[in-house]
Design a protein around this motif. Structure first.
Motif, PDB file in Angstrom:
ATOM      1  N   GLY A 190       0.122   7.120 -14.787  1.00  0.00           N
ATOM      2  CA  GLY A 190       1.121   8.095 -15.215  1.00  0.00           C
ATOM      3  C   GLY A 190       2.535   7.664 -14.874  1.00  0.00           C
ATOM      4  N   GLY A 191       3.454   8.627 -14.924  1.00  0.00           N
ATOM      5  CA  GLY A 191       4.856   8.367 -14.641  1.00  0.00           C
ATOM      6  C   GLY A 191       5.073   8.075 -13.163  1.00  0.00           C
ATOM      7  N   ILE A 192       5.475   6.880 -12.854  1.00  0.00           N
ATOM      8  CA  ILE A 192       5.598   6.438 -11.461  1.00  0.00           C
ATOM      9  C   ILE A 192       6.674   7.220 -10.724  1.00  0.00           C
ATOM     10  CG2 ILE A 192       6.193   4.464  -9.993  1.00  0.00           C
ATOM     11  CD1 ILE A 192       4.949   2.709 -12.300  1.00  0.00           C
ATOM     12  N   HIS A 218      -0.491  -6.968  -5.181  1.00  0.00           N
ATOM     13  CA  HIS A 218      -0.480  -6.510  -3.791  1.00  0.00           C
ATOM     14  C   HIS A 218       0.673  -7.136  -3.021  1.00  0.00           C
ATOM     15  CE1 HIS A 218      -4.632  -5.291  -4.791  1.00  0.00           C
ATOM     16  NE2 HIS A 218      -4.304  -4.281  -4.020  1.00  0.00           N
ATOM     17  N   ALA A 219       1.521  -7.878  -3.708  1.00  0.00           N
ATOM     18  CA  ALA A 219       2.673  -8.519  -3.064  1.00  0.00           C
ATOM     19  C   ALA A 219       3.918  -7.631  -3.112  1.00  0.00           C
ATOM     20  CB  ALA A 219       2.959  -9.871  -3.723  1.00  0.00           C
ATOM     21  N   ILE A 220       3.736  -6.356  -3.375  1.00  0.00           N
ATOM     22  CA  ILE A 220       4.840  -5.391  -3.359  1.00  0.00           C
ATOM     23  C   ILE A 220       5.199  -5.128  -1.896  1.00  0.00           C
ATOM     24  CG2 ILE A 220       5.523  -3.037  -3.956  1.00  0.00           C
ATOM     25  CD1 ILE A 220       3.326  -3.232  -6.213  1.00  0.00           C
ATOM     26  N   ALA A 273       6.128   9.949  -7.704  1.00  0.00           N
ATOM     27  CA  ALA A 273       6.713   9.657  -6.391  1.00  0.00           C
ATOM     28  C   ALA A 273       7.629  10.786  -5.923  1.00  0.00           C
ATOM     29  CB  ALA A 273       7.467   8.330  -6.439  1.00  0.00           C
ATOM     30  N   VAL A 274       8.378  11.378  -6.836  1.00  0.00           N
ATOM     31  CA  VAL A 274       9.254  12.510  -6.479  1.00  0.00           C
ATOM     32  C   VAL A 274       8.414  13.688  -5.983  1.00  0.00           C
ATOM     33  CG1 VAL A 274      10.823  14.251  -7.419  1.00  0.00           C
ATOM     34  CG2 VAL A 274      11.184  11.830  -7.941  1.00  0.00           C
ATOM     35  N   ILE A 275       7.333  13.977  -6.678  1.00  0.00           N
ATOM     36  CA  ILE A 275       6.469  15.087  -6.261  1.00  0.00           C
ATOM     37  C   ILE A 275       5.842  14.782  -4.898  1.00  0.00           C
ATOM     38  CG2 ILE A 275       4.326  16.332  -6.785  1.00  0.00           C
ATOM     39  CD1 ILE A 275       5.126  15.932  -9.810  1.00  0.00           C
ATOM     40  N   ALA A 276       5.335  13.582  -4.713  1.00  0.00           N
ATOM     41  CA  ALA A 276       4.708  13.213  -3.436  1.00  0.00           C
ATOM     42  C   ALA A 276       5.715  13.261  -2.292  1.00  0.00           C
ATOM     43  CB  ALA A 276       4.097  11.816  -3.541  1.00  0.00           C
ATOM     44  N   GLY A 277       6.916  12.749  -2.518  1.00  0.00           N
ATOM     45  CA  GLY A 277       7.949  12.769  -1.480  1.00  0.00           C
ATOM     46  C   GLY A 277       8.343  14.185  -1.110  1.00  0.00           C
ATOM     47  N   VAL A 324       4.748   4.884  -4.999  1.00  0.00           N
ATOM     48  CA  VAL A 324       5.072   3.819  -5.958  1.00  0.00           C
ATOM     49  C   VAL A 324       4.118   2.644  -5.750  1.00  0.00           C
ATOM     50  CG1 VAL A 324       6.811   2.114  -6.632  1.00  0.00           C
ATOM     51  CG2 VAL A 324       7.487   4.503  -6.232  1.00  0.00           C
ATOM     52  N   TYR A 325       3.925   2.252  -4.500  1.00  0.00           N
ATOM     53  CA  TYR A 325       3.003   1.148  -4.209  1.00  0.00           C
ATOM     54  C   TYR A 325       1.605   1.474  -4.751  1.00  0.00           C
ATOM     55  CZ  TYR A 325       0.342  -2.410  -1.773  1.00  0.00           C
ATOM     56  OH  TYR A 325      -0.484  -3.467  -1.496  1.00  0.00           O
ATOM     57  N   ASP A 326       1.107   2.662  -4.447  1.00  0.00           N
ATOM     58  CA  ASP A 326      -0.229   3.050  -4.883  1.00  0.00           C
ATOM     59  C   ASP A 326      -0.362   2.971  -6.396  1.00  0.00           C
ATOM     60  OD1 ASP A 326      -2.902   4.178  -4.609  1.00  0.00           O
ATOM     61  OD2 ASP A 326      -2.036   6.019  -5.432  1.00  0.00           O
TER      62      ASP A 326
END
Length: 162
Positions: A57-59, A139-141, A63-67, A130-132
């Motif tokens: 989905g929209g990254i 995995h180099a993020i 991320a905004v919702i999770a934060g 974002v990483y997830d």
């Protein structure tokens, strides 16, 4: 002579303790934290082409919702953080250079203690999200640094909050 700083979350015997804020004045408090997410060049290019959307989905939206959720639950994650009435949360995510996202989390409350930990938690959980959402690409993020950019209210102001 300057007053020596002490660790506020230790009691007189050096044991962990929550700070008693009952004697502090209720004031407007705000904090701004940031965290960076750095991508390998090919991943950054792919994300730019996709408009920061992944198969999940929209990254940025996720991320905004999770934060924001993390800000509200900081006291459940960090043992000596007080539960706070959060007056406002603003999370901004945008490209900083070709390969890096900059995540800012601004938090406000009117209370006896500050919201630095809430801002830091919001920024880092947004970065983890974002990483997830992007780890299938690489995995180099790299996450970080995460840092407090500023705070207002309380005994000391620090840095910039806006």
């Amino acid at each position: 002579m300057a007053k020596r700083s002490t660790l506020t979350h230790l009691d007189d015997q050096g044991r962990p303790a929550m700070v008693d804020v009952s004697g502090k004045a209720v004031t407007a408090r705000q904090a701004l934290a940031e965290c960076r997410v750095r991508f390998p060049a090919e991943v950054a290019a792919q994300l730019r082409r996709s408009g920061l959307r992944s198969a999940k989905g929209g990254i940025v939206d996720t991320a905004v919702i999770a934060g924001t959720m993390a800000v509200k639950r900081t006291h459940e994650l960090i043992p000596f953080c007080h539960p706070l009435p959060i007056d406002g949360v603003r999370i901004a995510i945008d490209w900083h250079g070709e390969r890096e996202l900059r995540i800012e989390c601004a938090v406000r409350t009117t209370h006896r203690t500050g919201v630095e930990m809430e801002a830091l938690t919001g920024a880092t959980v947004a970065a983890l999200t974002v990483y997830d959402m992007c780890k299938a690409l690489s995995h180099a993020i790299v996450l970080g640094p995460a840092k407090l950019a500023g705070k207002r209210g309380g005994k000391r102001d620090f840095g910039q909050v806006g």
